[in-house]
Enzyme design. Sequence first.
Site, short mmCIF file in Angstrom:
data_model
loop_
_atom_site.label_atom_id
_atom_site.label_comp_id
_atom_site.label_asym_id
_atom_site.label_seq_id
_atom_site.Cartn_x
_atom_site.Cartn_y
_atom_site.Cartn_z
N GLU A 1 17.25 -36.36 31.46
CA GLU A 1 17.77 -35.47 30.51
C GLU A 1 18.84 -34.72 30.82
O GLU A 1 19.40 -34.25 31.86
CB GLU A 1 16.31 -34.59 29.92
CG GLU A 1 15.52 -35.44 29.17
CD GLU A 1 14.34 -34.41 29.02
OE1 GLU A 1 14.65 -33.62 28.66
OE2 GLU A 1 13.58 -33.98 30.16
N ARG B 1 5.83 -34.96 42.74
CA ARG B 1 6.79 -34.04 42.90
C ARG B 1 7.35 -33.46 43.97
O ARG B 1 6.79 -32.88 45.02
CB ARG B 1 7.57 -33.39 41.52
CG ARG B 1 7.10 -32.36 41.32
CD ARG B 1 7.16 -31.32 40.12
NE ARG B 1 8.76 -30.40 40.95
CZ ARG B 1 8.41 -30.28 40.28
NH1 ARG B 1 8.43 -29.69 38.34
NH2 ARG B 1 9.63 -29.78 39.82
N LYS C 1 15.29 -26.25 35.67
CA LYS C 1 16.18 -26.02 35.52
C LYS C 1 16.61 -24.93 34.29
O LYS C 1 17.97 -24.24 34.40
CB LYS C 1 16.88 -27.16 34.09
CG LYS C 1 16.97 -28.45 34.47
CD LYS C 1 17.24 -29.61 33.78
CE LYS C 1 17.21 -30.99 34.15
NZ LYS C 1 17.01 -31.84 33.76
#
Length: 609
Positions: A74, A314, A324
């Site tokens: 994104e 992850r 983020k």
Amino acid sequence: MSTSPKTSSKDSPGASSDAEGAARTSNFIRQAIDSDLAAGTYAQRRWAGHPTTADQHANGAIDPAKIRTRFPPEPNGYLHIGHAKSICLNFGLAIDYAGRCHMRFDDTNPVKEDQEYVDSILETVKWLGFGWDAAPVGTTPESNLYYASDYFEHFYRFAEYLVQSGHAYVDSQTADQIRERRGTLTEAGTNSPFRDRPADESLALLREMRAGSQPEGSHVLRARIDMGSPNINLRDPILYRIRHAHHHRTGDAWSIYPMYDYAHPLSDALENITHSLCTLEFEDHRPFYDWILERVAEGGFFQRPLPRQIEFARLNMTFTVTSKRKLQELVQSKSVVGWDDPRMPTLVGLRRRGYTPASIRLFCERIGVSKASQWVEPAVLEQALRDDLDASAARAAAVLDPIRLELVNFPESLEEACSAPVHPHQPERGLRHFPLTRELWIEREDFMAQPAKGFFRLFPGNRVRLRYGFVIECTGFEADADGRVTKVLANYFPDSKSGTPGADLYKVKGNIHWVSVRHGLPAQVRIYDRLFTESAPDAGGRNPLDCLNPQALQVVQAYLEPSLAQAKPEDRFQFERHGYFVADRVEHRADRPVFNRAVTLKDSWGAGK
């Protein structure tokens, strides 16, 4: 996991080292792909290039790519070290299996997205050594750069179909009401009072939403699945919400935007993705991924077989945050100087610190791919950089904490030419040359007025060798009013120069490096360390800003051997004894050299080094 196409460039994934090759082992994702290929699951897929209509592939040729993967960030922030694992995995598998990896932006939230992030992501992926225009030998090149926003018309077309077929409805509850009725992990949800709204009424409202005649928050489009499902992601998830916001690519053409969980699987199907690789937090979302694809495929929009989602663990790294939001807080609070601050775990930050593409790919090879959650120490990443730079970085002398050394019996006008190998194990790279003069810079820690036991460097009456130069004997020192040593005095032995006959007759235990005062290159050197003092800086609700490492950046005025005057931004060197350094890619100039320490020569974190 493999990251190695068949190329020869050192900075490309094809230039894998023996260590990389040894680390490349099978994993559950490879096993799944091998099984699908052996069964011919995706062998008859059709492909007609970049999607322009949802059903065009049925008339295309057999897909030349054995598999299709995708890297779908994104564009709402900068990529970090966790993304590197996904980049290497998706692009690497496509390369190894004669497939294609799509570079796709899931740009469905105009409120948080920006072209700045798009540009940075594209540059970073290319810097890591991967591209989206290449093709396996003997096949036609494709441009595999995609944007979910290119499919907005398709997404909307599918939404109308879902409403008409009874699989979706427009809900007019408030966001708080929807949240309250959704239930909890232990309690089932409650049906919306609008769940049985007639399809014609929902369709009319959906069209008004698209036309921009409905205010934000007044309606959403929801899938009609099961409000009693134990999987909360299947409790009539939202597909569209109203946003009167400008999109960085589509402008003001849209007033409704699809949710990520709706757009992502549809984008995969439109692009003929075979294996959609996600991190484990999307495991509970897979039932909806499959549900939405099955419902749209029932309408004849997609060819089968449909994409297969597979989840992997992850990357979690100690002494690091990769959220983020939390990274943005570091920037906004001015705890760092920007997204590319060398203390940041962003890939632009690691690049500026001195990390190489090959070292990051090697790191991703070493940590591997698994289903189990993994925590990795920063030392693993640091060692990958050492292993890469040990063979590639030119050597140089640098004095980071200088104190002046005067060779009292060395003629003032004399300049003795000295030389050293550019790389000690690669004689073909030649020699670097530097002059020895009467006054030199040495490291302050290389002198002690009253030596401790076992100290073999300079102190009054002791002899050491100047590296690549002469043997000297300390005769004294000068100090200021506070007792701080300001100059060390010594005599040199003219017949003791390294490499000359008889030099080996001088037996000394100490060997120190130096830089000529007259010819040394003044430079700003930035010594970087870990950004946080806690191994889990955001655990248990802790604010990472409360455990910042005050020693994460130290700036020193250093002196470097004169050959480094030719260094260009991003040139990397081993400063002998100190570690690996890089000429800063942003601020380094010939008239104002700036070097960053990328990594120490060995892992000594916590040892005061």
